[in-house]
Each structure stands twice: as structure tokens, then as C-alpha cells.
Design a protein around this motif. Structure first.
Motif, short mmCIF file in Angstrom:
data_model
loop_
_atom_site.label_atom_id
_atom_site.label_comp_id
_atom_site.label_asym_id
_atom_site.label_seq_id
_atom_site.Cartn_x
_atom_site.Cartn_y
_atom_site.Cartn_z
N PHE A 96 56.16 -0.39 -49.74
CA PHE A 96 57.35 0.32 -49.30
C PHE A 96 58.42 -0.71 -48.96
O PHE A 96 58.12 -1.81 -48.52
CB PHE A 96 57.01 1.16 -48.07
CG PHE A 96 58.14 2.01 -47.59
CD1 PHE A 96 58.49 3.17 -48.27
CD2 PHE A 96 58.87 1.66 -46.47
CE1 PHE A 96 59.54 3.96 -47.83
CE2 PHE A 96 59.92 2.44 -46.02
CZ PHE A 96 60.25 3.59 -46.70
N TRP A 149 53.56 4.11 -54.26
CA TRP A 149 54.83 3.40 -54.42
C TRP A 149 55.26 3.31 -55.88
O TRP A 149 56.44 3.14 -56.17
CB TRP A 149 54.76 2.01 -53.79
CG TRP A 149 54.21 2.06 -52.40
CD1 TRP A 149 53.18 1.32 -51.90
CD2 TRP A 149 54.64 2.91 -51.33
NE1 TRP A 149 52.94 1.66 -50.60
CE2 TRP A 149 53.82 2.64 -50.21
CE3 TRP A 149 55.62 3.88 -51.20
CZ2 TRP A 149 53.96 3.29 -49.00
CZ3 TRP A 149 55.76 4.55 -49.99
CH2 TRP A 149 54.94 4.24 -48.91
N ALA A 152 57.27 6.42 -56.11
CA ALA A 152 57.91 6.75 -54.83
C ALA A 152 59.30 7.37 -54.97
O ALA A 152 59.58 8.39 -54.34
CB ALA A 152 57.98 5.51 -53.94
#
Length: 169
Positions: A96, A149, A152
Motif C-alpha cells: 500500500f 495491491w 487495488a
């Protein structure tokens, strides 16, 4: 009575103790005295008053009332070290990043996603209003913790446009 949330640091974590149901997490650099004060506050206030959304369980009306009077940014961990979110994909690692807290506006500007919260303890992101007001039966990845991710940006956009999410906001 106004209660302040228990600040959960964004630094590397170590488990320092247990109350009856919940592990208490604090930064590894905390002194023993600071650690004991934080632990006592967590035991007294309960995990729902911590600013780490990944530790919340069993949302109550009192918890909803408490967090509705607070600034959601207290739970966002925008300035955090995101290394706990690292995930391995084939030959690469992804994690992230701060940029995921924003979406591009049609005018070219950036809009901060105030609903998106990062949990330093789980390394996942959550939807603040969906956790507080969403139905327990139909929990989305943003209620249980999202960490894919690789997909994401698409999934965050889908969450923002989701009808259930819009009802919670």
C-alpha cells in the motif's frame, strides 16, 4: 464524557500483553511505563476506541456514536510506514502507498478518500463508514480488510461506487 481514542503507533509492532480478549499492540520503542499506560487505557476503553481500525470488533451503537463525533483522519494513518502491507506476487512485492488515499478528479486534481483507512497492525485497508454502518451479513473486502495491491486501484474505485458503500456514507 468525552473519551479520546487510544493512539496506536505506526511503527513496527510487538505484542506486549493481553487483556481478556484482545492483544495490545504498541511501538517497539515505547518505554515500559508508557507501555503500561497504553495497556491500561486499552483495557479500560476497549479495542473499539483504538485508532487502528483493523483491531475493531463487534460494532456497537456506543462505538458508532463515539466515532461519529471524531475526525476519521484519526484512524487513517496517512503518514504511516506501510511495510506491514507488503505482499508477494510472483516475482515482485507490492504494498500500500500514500497515493492510494487519492483518486483523480475529472479536472485533473486529486481528491483524498476520507473513508479509506490503513491498519498498521494488519497491513490492510478498510472502509470507515462500511465498518461502522455496514451489514454484518454482507461484508465486503473493505470491511474484513483489503490487501490485493495488484488490483487495488480498480477495487478502491469499485468500493467508492458501490451502492452499499454509498448508503453507509
Amino acid at each position: 464524557m468525552v473519551v479520546d481514542p487510544v493512539e496506536v503507533p505506526c511503527e513496527p509492532f510487538e505484542q506486549i500483553g493481553h487483556d481478556q480478549e484482545t492483544a495490545t499492540l504498541v511501538g517497539a520503542e515505547e518505554s515500559e511505563a508508557e507501555t503500561e499506560v497504553i495497556h491500561q487505557n486499552v483495557v479500560h476503553l476497549g479495542v473499539e476506541y483504538q485508532n487502528d481500525i483493523g483491531l475493531w470488533q463487534n460494532i456497537t451503537n456506543e462505538m458508532q456514536d463515539f466515532w461519529c463525533t471524531r475526525d476519521p483522519n484519526e484512524c487513517q494513518h496517512f503518514e504511516c510506514d506501510f511495510s506491514a502491507s507488503s505482499r508477494q506476487y510472483d516475482d515482485s512485492k507490492r504494498l500500500f502507498s500514500q497515493s492510494m488515499f487519492f483518486r483523480k478528479h475529472i479536472s485533473g486534481g486529486k481528491i483524498k478518500l476520507e473513508w479509506l483507512m490503513y491498519s498498521p497492525s494488519t497491513g490492510k485497508v478498510y472502509c470507515f463508514p462500511c465498518i461502522l454502518f455496514g451489514e454484518a451479513q454482507n461484508r465486503s473486502h473493505f470491511q474484513t480488510g483489503f490487501s490485493d495491491w495488484k488490483n487495488a486501484l480498480h477495487r478502491i474505485q469499485s468500493q467508492e461506487n458501490n451502492a452499499t458503500h454509498r448508503e453507509c456514507v
